[in-house]
Enzyme design. Structure first.
Site, PDB file in Angstrom:
ATOM      1  N   CYS A  54       6.281  53.117 -41.062  1.00 53.80           N
ATOM      2  CA  CYS A  54       6.532  53.076 -39.610  1.00 53.80           C
ATOM      3  C   CYS A  54       7.494  51.951 -39.230  1.00 53.80           C
ATOM      4  O   CYS A  54       8.084  51.985 -38.147  1.00 53.80           O
ATOM      5  CB  CYS A  54       5.233  52.917 -38.847  1.00 53.80           C
ATOM      6  SG  CYS A  54       4.044  54.224 -39.195  1.00 53.80           S
ATOM      7  N   HIS A 109       6.920  50.512 -31.778  1.00 56.45           N
ATOM      8  CA  HIS A 109       6.539  51.700 -32.541  1.00 56.45           C
ATOM      9  C   HIS A 109       5.438  52.435 -31.778  1.00 56.45           C
ATOM     10  O   HIS A 109       4.476  51.812 -31.322  1.00 56.45           O
ATOM     11  CB  HIS A 109       6.045  51.274 -33.928  1.00 56.45           C
ATOM     12  CG  HIS A 109       5.336  52.356 -34.668  1.00 56.45           C
ATOM     13  ND1 HIS A 109       5.836  53.637 -34.759  1.00 56.45           N
ATOM     14  CD2 HIS A 109       4.163  52.362 -35.345  1.00 56.45           C
ATOM     15  CE1 HIS A 109       4.998  54.373 -35.463  1.00 56.45           C
ATOM     16  NE2 HIS A 109       3.974  53.635 -35.827  1.00 56.45           N
ATOM     17  N   ASN A 146       2.720  60.109 -33.081  1.00 51.40           N
ATOM     18  CA  ASN A 146       3.221  58.981 -33.878  1.00 51.40           C
ATOM     19  C   ASN A 146       4.129  59.552 -34.970  1.00 51.40           C
ATOM     20  O   ASN A 146       3.646  60.185 -35.910  1.00 51.40           O
ATOM     21  CB  ASN A 146       2.026  58.227 -34.464  1.00 51.40           C
ATOM     22  CG  ASN A 146       2.418  57.107 -35.419  1.00 51.40           C
ATOM     23  OD1 ASN A 146       3.503  57.116 -35.990  1.00 51.40           O
ATOM     24  ND2 ASN A 146       1.512  56.162 -35.609  1.00 51.40           N
TER      25      ASN A 146
HETATM   26  C1  LIG Z   1      -7.615  56.178 -34.863  1.00 49.43           C
HETATM   27  C2  LIG Z   1      -8.223  55.531 -33.623  1.00 49.43           C
HETATM   28  C3  LIG Z   1      -7.723  56.216 -32.361  1.00 49.43           C
HETATM   29  C4  LIG Z   1      -9.740  55.720 -33.701  1.00 49.43           C
HETATM   30  O1  LIG Z   1     -10.341  55.086 -32.602  1.00 49.43           O
HETATM   31  P1  LIG Z   1     -11.550  54.120 -32.818  1.00 49.43           P
HETATM   32  O2  LIG Z   1     -12.034  53.717 -31.502  1.00 49.43           O
HETATM   33  O3  LIG Z   1     -11.127  53.040 -33.776  1.00 49.43           O
HETATM   34  O4  LIG Z   1     -12.575  55.096 -33.505  1.00 49.43           O
HETATM   35  P2  LIG Z   1     -13.691  54.776 -34.583  1.00 49.43           P
HETATM   36  O5  LIG Z   1     -13.188  55.234 -35.922  1.00 49.43           O
HETATM   37  O6  LIG Z   1     -14.182  53.366 -34.463  1.00 49.43           O
HETATM   38  O7  LIG Z   1     -14.803  55.758 -34.086  1.00 49.43           O
HETATM   39  C5  LIG Z   1     -15.411  55.610 -32.813  1.00 49.43           C
HETATM   40  C6  LIG Z   1     -16.241  56.843 -32.521  1.00 49.43           C
HETATM   41  O8  LIG Z   1     -15.376  57.983 -32.343  1.00 49.43           O
HETATM   42  C7  LIG Z   1     -15.729  59.024 -33.276  1.00 49.43           C
HETATM   43  N1  LIG Z   1     -14.502  59.657 -33.723  1.00 49.43           N
HETATM   44  C8  LIG Z   1     -13.666  59.258 -34.728  1.00 49.43           C
HETATM   45  N2  LIG Z   1     -12.621  60.086 -34.810  1.00 49.43           N
HETATM   46  C9  LIG Z   1     -12.792  61.013 -33.852  1.00 49.43           C
HETATM   47  C10 LIG Z   1     -12.038  62.113 -33.426  1.00 49.43           C
HETATM   48  N3  LIG Z   1     -10.873  62.439 -34.008  1.00 49.43           N
HETATM   49  N4  LIG Z   1     -12.485  62.840 -32.387  1.00 49.43           N
HETATM   50  C11 LIG Z   1     -13.644  62.542 -31.762  1.00 49.43           C
HETATM   51  N5  LIG Z   1     -14.403  61.501 -32.127  1.00 49.43           N
HETATM   52  C12 LIG Z   1     -13.968  60.732 -33.157  1.00 49.43           C
HETATM   53  C13 LIG Z   1     -16.443  58.319 -34.400  1.00 49.43           C
HETATM   54  O9  LIG Z   1     -17.316  59.198 -35.052  1.00 49.43           O
HETATM   55  C14 LIG Z   1     -17.181  57.222 -33.664  1.00 49.43           C
HETATM   56  O10 LIG Z   1     -18.330  57.768 -33.064  1.00 49.43           O
HETATM   57  P3  LIG Z   1     -19.686  56.887 -32.905  1.00 49.43           P
HETATM   58  O11 LIG Z   1     -19.311  55.736 -32.018  1.00 49.43           O
HETATM   59  O12 LIG Z   1     -20.631  57.843 -32.285  1.00 49.43           O
HETATM   60  O13 LIG Z   1     -20.033  56.451 -34.306  1.00 49.43           O
HETATM   61  C15 LIG Z   1      -7.920  54.042 -33.550  1.00 49.43           C
HETATM   62  O14 LIG Z   1      -8.590  53.340 -34.556  1.00 49.43           O
HETATM   63  C16 LIG Z   1      -6.462  53.754 -33.689  1.00 49.43           C
HETATM   64  O15 LIG Z   1      -5.696  54.130 -32.848  1.00 49.43           O
HETATM   65  N6  LIG Z   1      -6.057  53.022 -34.756  1.00 49.43           N
HETATM   66  C17 LIG Z   1      -4.675  52.673 -35.023  1.00 49.43           C
HETATM   67  C18 LIG Z   1      -3.926  53.903 -35.354  1.00 49.43           C
HETATM   68  C19 LIG Z   1      -2.515  53.643 -35.612  1.00 49.43           C
HETATM   69  O16 LIG Z   1      -1.855  53.059 -34.840  1.00 49.43           O
HETATM   70  N7  LIG Z   1      -2.046  54.091 -36.745  1.00 49.43           N
HETATM   71  C20 LIG Z   1      -0.711  54.059 -37.110  1.00 49.43           C
HETATM   72  C21 LIG Z   1      -0.243  52.716 -37.438  1.00 49.43           C
HETATM   73  S1  LIG Z   1       1.377  52.863 -37.900  1.00 49.43           S
END
Ligand SMILES: CC(C)(COP(=O)(O)OP(=O)(O)OC[C@H]1O[C@@H](n2cnc3c(N)ncnc32)[C@H](O)[C@@H]1OP(=O)(O)O)[C@@H](O)C(=O)NCCC(=O)NCCS
Length: 327
Positions: free
Chosen positions: A116, A252, A283
């Site tokens: 990225c 980004h 993304n």
């Molecule tokens: C991916 C992302 C959106 C996930 O959000 P998050 O708040 O961290 O989610 P978590 O993995 O902690 O999960 C939180 C809850 O959502 C749920 N969940 C995870 N993925 C899910 C999805 N796709 N749809 C619905 N629920 C989801 C989990 O089961 C968890 O539920 P719980 O609280 O009941 O256990 C977030 O971590 C993110 O944006 N990270 C950076 C991504 C990024 O920028 N990547 C590229 C870098 S170049």
């Protein structure tokens, strides 16, 4: 050839794949919802490339747009630099194929792998080449077909990654229109975003599964929100600027909440316009910064002469940032 005192972006081009994929198309396989995806990432829809929208074809279109805005011909290019992680040939490079496709004579041509962060690495390399005298006009492309290496069943990535291409032509300038870069990497955290298996193991497994990207979303989120705001600040300091000097912030497009967290941490003034291209583009890794810049120019949010802070970050972990003048 002696170098130019400075470099600048002369033109910007974009290619957005035809097929629009709304959240409703990806939710079923990951037991998610449109509301969850929009709230957690800011994404409403993304675009997935069709068979004919190859890395080379998308890049060539973006390159033609950038050349047209720069008022240059492909034959004016001395070098083509392509940032991508989804050109699935070890060799030849995507850059050599793209250079040939656009009719660019015999420029230097090579790919860079910084995920990225790749596009901002490319802009830094182009600027240094122009100032060092090894090239006059450099095409920098960021391009991805991440839909090829994203599992539709992976809850942490299926709704995030997407496809597209963006390009700029970088050339000489008398003014510092591309600031010194601030860049780096942290291989100790390389597990946070990675390919799940290497190509050799995937072929040997012979189960027909493509390798795909996996990500520790929460850890990436923390790293990007806090560490990247510091890198952005350092970039301004190195350029001799403050947030008051900025017109645009084009990070980004990883996740809209990361963008907002960085803007808050940097105390960006309200009037600084912030790229939110992720809502309709997803993304697109190496393509996200030039695609967001192109959109801001198209909509009139970015005007010629505006000062924009670019920052890109991701797998590696790797990052790069610079301040540029909008052409
Ligand atoms: C991916 C992302 C959106 C996930 O959000 P998050 O708040 O961290 O989610 P978590 O993995 O902690 O999960 C939180 C809850 O959502 C749920 N969940 C995870 N993925 C899910 C999805 N796709 N749809 C619905 N629920 C989801 C989990 O089961 C968890 O539920 P719980 O609280 O009941 O256990 C977030 O971590 C993110 O944006 N990270 C950076 C991504 C990024 O920028 N990547 C590229 C870098 S170049």
């Amino acid at each position: 050839m002696s170098g130019s005192p400075h470099a600048r972006i002369l033109g910007v081009g974009a290619y957005r794949p035809r097929r629009v994929v709304p959240n409703s198309e990806v939710v079923e396989a990951i037991e998610s919802s449109d509301e969850w995806i929009q709230q957690r990432s800011g994404i409403r829809e993304r675009r997935f490339a069709s068979e004919d929208e190859t890395v080379v074809a998308m890049s060539a279109e973006a390159a033609r747009g950038a050349l047209a805005q720069a008022g240059l011909q492909a034959s004016d290019l001395d070098c083509v630099v392509v940032a991508t992680v989804s050109h699935f040939l070890q060799t030849p490079s995507a850059a050599a194929l793209i250079a040939h496709e656009i009719g660019a004579g015999a420029p230097a041509a090579f790919d860079i792998s910084a995920a990225c962060a790749g596009f901002c690495h490319g802009v830094a390399i182009a600027s240094d080449m122009i100032r060092g005298g090894s090239a006059k006009n450099v095409l920098v492309v960021g391009v991805e077909r991440l839909s090829d290496i994203t599992s539709p069943r992976d809850r942490g990535t299926a709704f995030i990654f997407a496809d597209g291409a963006g390009a700029v032509v970088v050339g000489p300038s008398t003014e510092p229109d591309i600031s010194p870069v601030v860049w780096g990497s942290d291989g100790a955290q390389s597990d946070l975003i990675r390919q799940n298996t290497d190509w050799r193991d995937a072929v040997n497994a012979a189960d027909g599964e493509m390798p795909h990207l996996v990500m520790e979303g929460a850890a990436v989120f923390r790293w990007a929100s806090f560490e990247m705001a510091k890198v952005a600040q350092e970039t301004l300091t190195k350029a001799g600027l403050t947030v008051e000097d900025l017109d645009l912030f084009i990070p980004h497009q990883a996740n809209d909440r990361i963008t907002s967290a960085m803007a808050r941490a940097m105390k960006l003034p309200e009037r600084v316009r912030i790229a939110r291209d992720i809502a309709v583009q997803g993304n697109t890794s190496a393509a996200s910064v030039p695609l967001a810049l192109a959109r801001m120019i198209e909509t009139g949010e970015a005007k010629s002469g505006d000062r924009a802070l670019l920052i890109a970050f991701g797998a590696g972990l790797a990052y790069a940032a610079q301040v540029v003048t909008v052409p």
